[in-house]
Motif scaffolding. Sequence first.
Motif, mmCIF file in Angstrom:
data_model
loop_
_atom_site.group_PDB
_atom_site.id
_atom_site.type_symbol
_atom_site.label_atom_id
_atom_site.label_comp_id
_atom_site.label_asym_id
_atom_site.label_seq_id
_atom_site.Cartn_x
_atom_site.Cartn_y
_atom_site.Cartn_z
ATOM 1 N N VAL A 406 -18.739 -1.296 -29.049
ATOM 2 C CA VAL A 406 -19.515 -0.397 -28.016
ATOM 3 C C VAL A 406 -19.421 -0.814 -26.679
ATOM 4 C CG1 VAL A 406 -21.995 0.142 -27.368
ATOM 5 C CG2 VAL A 406 -21.311 0.158 -29.877
ATOM 6 N N VAL A 407 -19.580 -2.266 -26.438
ATOM 7 C CA VAL A 407 -19.437 -2.425 -25.001
ATOM 8 C C VAL A 407 -17.926 -2.519 -24.648
ATOM 9 C CG1 VAL A 407 -19.281 -4.965 -23.761
ATOM 10 C CG2 VAL A 407 -21.176 -4.575 -25.315
ATOM 11 N N THR A 408 -16.822 -2.592 -25.259
ATOM 12 C CA THR A 408 -15.492 -2.223 -25.005
ATOM 13 C C THR A 408 -15.406 -0.638 -24.544
ATOM 14 O OG1 THR A 408 -14.728 -3.698 -26.391
ATOM 15 C CG2 THR A 408 -13.203 -1.968 -25.649
ATOM 16 N N THR A 409 -16.184 0.181 -25.260
ATOM 17 C CA THR A 409 -15.960 1.647 -25.092
ATOM 18 C C THR A 409 -16.734 1.994 -23.719
ATOM 19 O OG1 THR A 409 -15.797 2.035 -27.406
ATOM 20 C CG2 THR A 409 -16.170 3.946 -26.057
ATOM 21 N N CYS A 410 -17.862 1.341 -23.632
ATOM 22 C CA CYS A 410 -18.700 1.350 -22.250
ATOM 23 C C CYS A 410 -17.870 0.966 -21.021
ATOM 24 C CB CYS A 410 -19.866 0.662 -22.538
ATOM 25 S SG CYS A 410 -21.296 1.366 -23.477
ATOM 26 N N PHE A 411 -17.301 0.114 -21.235
ATOM 27 C CA PHE A 411 -16.360 -0.385 -20.046
ATOM 28 C C PHE A 411 -15.389 0.570 -19.535
ATOM 29 C CE2 PHE A 411 -12.413 -2.623 -18.526
ATOM 30 C CZ PHE A 411 -13.320 -2.912 -17.183
ATOM 31 N N GLU A 412 -14.683 1.188 -20.816
ATOM 32 C CA GLU A 412 -13.640 2.147 -20.565
ATOM 33 C C GLU A 412 -14.237 3.537 -19.822
ATOM 34 O OE1 GLU A 412 -12.233 2.798 -24.700
ATOM 35 O OE2 GLU A 412 -10.936 0.704 -24.566
ATOM 36 N N CYS A 413 -15.398 3.969 -20.319
ATOM 37 C CA CYS A 413 -16.093 4.959 -19.868
ATOM 38 C C CYS A 413 -16.517 4.689 -18.380
ATOM 39 C CB CYS A 413 -17.236 5.592 -20.595
ATOM 40 S SG CYS A 413 -16.956 6.233 -22.439
ATOM 41 N N ALA A 414 -17.090 3.579 -18.248
ATOM 42 C CA ALA A 414 -17.442 3.408 -16.584
ATOM 43 C C ALA A 414 -16.484 3.365 -15.773
ATOM 44 C CB ALA A 414 -18.203 1.948 -16.771
ATOM 45 N N THR A 415 -15.231 2.668 -16.115
ATOM 46 C CA THR A 415 -14.120 2.833 -15.527
ATOM 47 C C THR A 415 -13.332 4.063 -15.221
ATOM 48 O OG1 THR A 415 -13.590 0.204 -16.327
ATOM 49 C CG2 THR A 415 -11.876 1.454 -15.024
ATOM 50 N N LYS A 416 -13.173 4.678 -16.403
ATOM 51 C CA LYS A 416 -12.759 5.871 -15.943
ATOM 52 C C LYS A 416 -13.404 7.108 -15.359
ATOM 53 C CE LYS A 416 -10.569 9.721 -19.060
ATOM 54 N NZ LYS A 416 -10.415 9.881 -20.380
ATOM 55 N N TYR A 417 -14.737 7.196 -15.601
ATOM 56 C CA TYR A 417 -15.637 8.158 -14.897
ATOM 57 C C TYR A 417 -16.473 7.550 -13.793
ATOM 58 C CZ TYR A 417 -14.771 10.625 -19.273
ATOM 59 O OH TYR A 417 -13.840 11.289 -20.313
ATOM 60 N N LYS A 418 -16.311 6.375 -13.231
ATOM 61 C CA LYS A 418 -16.995 5.543 -12.175
ATOM 62 C C LYS A 418 -18.440 5.830 -12.133
ATOM 63 C CE LYS A 418 -13.098 6.084 -8.995
ATOM 64 N NZ LYS A 418 -12.230 6.273 -10.042
ATOM 65 N N ILE A 419 -18.786 5.482 -13.519
ATOM 66 C CA ILE A 419 -20.387 5.657 -13.629
ATOM 67 C C ILE A 419 -21.245 4.257 -13.286
ATOM 68 C CG2 ILE A 419 -22.102 5.857 -15.473
ATOM 69 C CD1 ILE A 419 -19.732 6.950 -17.202
ATOM 70 N N ILE A 420 -22.071 4.551 -12.421
ATOM 71 C CA ILE A 420 -23.092 3.486 -11.957
ATOM 72 C C ILE A 420 -23.828 2.869 -13.052
ATOM 73 C CG2 ILE A 420 -24.730 2.647 -10.205
ATOM 74 C CD1 ILE A 420 -23.834 4.971 -8.652
ATOM 75 N N MET A 421 -23.723 1.596 -13.224
ATOM 76 C CA MET A 421 -24.308 0.863 -14.651
ATOM 77 C C MET A 421 -25.647 0.717 -14.205
ATOM 78 S SD MET A 421 -21.745 1.024 -16.272
ATOM 79 C CE MET A 421 -22.482 0.384 -17.733
ATOM 80 N N PRO A 422 -26.788 0.821 -15.329
ATOM 81 C CA PRO A 422 -27.989 0.490 -15.229
ATOM 82 C C PRO A 422 -28.222 -1.015 -14.667
ATOM 83 C CG PRO A 422 -27.442 0.518 -17.249
ATOM 84 C CD PRO A 422 -26.313 0.905 -16.719
ATOM 85 N N ARG A 423 -29.080 -1.248 -13.984
ATOM 86 C CA ARG A 423 -29.528 -2.666 -13.501
ATOM 87 C C ARG A 423 -30.288 -3.644 -14.380
ATOM 88 N NH1 ARG A 423 -28.118 -3.573 -7.886
ATOM 89 N NH2 ARG A 423 -28.708 -5.769 -8.398
ATOM 90 N N ARG A 424 -30.351 -4.653 -14.377
ATOM 91 C CA ARG A 424 -31.290 -5.443 -15.333
ATOM 92 C C ARG A 424 -32.548 -5.245 -14.990
ATOM 93 N NH1 ARG A 424 -30.280 -8.744 -20.032
ATOM 94 N NH2 ARG A 424 -31.955 -10.074 -20.393
ATOM 95 N N VAL A 425 -33.403 -4.991 -15.926
ATOM 96 C CA VAL A 425 -34.671 -5.196 -15.683
ATOM 97 C C VAL A 425 -35.597 -6.332 -16.308
ATOM 98 C CG1 VAL A 425 -36.896 -3.749 -16.334
ATOM 99 C CG2 VAL A 425 -34.772 -2.429 -15.875
ATOM 100 N N ARG A 426 -36.212 -6.909 -15.407
ATOM 101 C CA ARG A 426 -36.625 -8.243 -15.985
ATOM 102 C C ARG A 426 -37.923 -7.970 -16.970
ATOM 103 N NH1 ARG A 426 -41.318 -11.117 -14.683
ATOM 104 N NH2 ARG A 426 -40.818 -13.530 -14.709
#
Length: 458
Positions: A406-426
């Motif tokens: 899942v993490v691998t595929t997320c990285f591919e999607c984020a890179t390909k579509y330039k998606i801003i990732m969710p920030r860490r919530v404390r």
Amino acid sequence: MSRNIMKNETIPGALEAVLERTQDFTDSAYTSHEHREAILERSDRLKLELDHLLGLYANVMGFERASLCPEVESSVNACIDAVKELSKNLANAATHQAQELNTATKQGLELVNQIRQQAMVSDINRLHHTSNAFQDSIDHILEVCKLLRHVAVSETLQISAKFTEINLRVYGPQVITAAKTLAAYPGSKIAQENLEVFADMYQWLVSDVTTIVKDVLETSQGKPEKQVYMSLPRPGKHGTTSKPLKSVRLDVDEQEKIAKSGLEMKLITNEMDAETDKWQESNNAQVEENNDIVKRAKNMSAMAFSMYQFTKGEGELKTTQDLFTQAEYFAEEANRLYKVIRQFSYQVPGGTNKKELLEYLDKVPTFVQRLQFTVKDHTVGKAATFTKVDNVIQETKNLMNVISKVVTTCFECATKYKIIMPRRVRIPCATLDGPLPNQLSPQALQRLAISHSGTLPR
């Protein structure tokens, strides 16, 4: 001395098995001439003493009170002395090789760096030469592992040395294979990442070898063995008890099984770490280093690694209950990661990448549920608890495997579509009556009431 021990077909067979192992020392190219000659001399002496003992016993066997014959007793003592001398010489030879291992491992790591550089520039000729030198270095380390296995004083260390030898034999040469692939396809990012993974794995394997060498040498000098398997305290007020934990010995099959499970867990954590490192090494400004997916994935990897350490009798997890509690936290973190990635998937445009992401993601709840059911399974007794330990590790490994994809595929999607990732919530620290905290700590473990009974590490 009983007749069943002195049967001719028993003792010669045992001697043959001993001498067969000594050949590993005398045939080794890394055994010094002095040690080889000493081992051969002690082996010949042992054979002569044993032949004398068997002949003597055959002559007096028909007489009453033959076992009390002083000559037989003296011959037995001579055999024992010969065995001790041979054992001492074998241990000295193994120790001598182990002391030289530091140079061999350093050389191996240097060769890995050279292989990496030569593969990147497709320097085929130098790569071939360096690969041969690296294989020789691996063979040297394997030789030491085999000899240490012969002189290890406990089954636990023998099994550890055996699996360390197997792992190095299987995964060490993969560095060469991955390097040759990269040299053939120097522009391939996948080939480069593959080489990095196996190079990191080799470094871990060398670290394991160093640990085994240290443990075997220490126990041969009379120091207590590090790995101890303990029973769980029975639940008392606030989950505590004043009774000390009792040591429990696993049989060979159990030790081999838990060692194999631990190795598989370690390999999965390596894959997860490699995937999360891609995010942090990315030059894409849209892929932020402190995004929630990376943080939670790394947290899960750390938990899985502590479970791997448990299989070796190391780390902060001291009992099976600690392991089960860690698995609960692991499942909870997987649930949180699932929710974060589900939200992320809404930003991914329809197509092959999104379909692949959702296919992997949809498997997560099932694996989480299976792990949670396994953890909650009540067990009593050593055999049942051991089975539960193995099942928990296997289910954690399965969940870790799908999370890695899942993490691998997320990285591919984020890179390909330039998606801003969710920030860490404390997430604030939870109480025992509230939700599970985000990360396991020794203090939290001590506060938890133990609700399982059984046995096992550590």
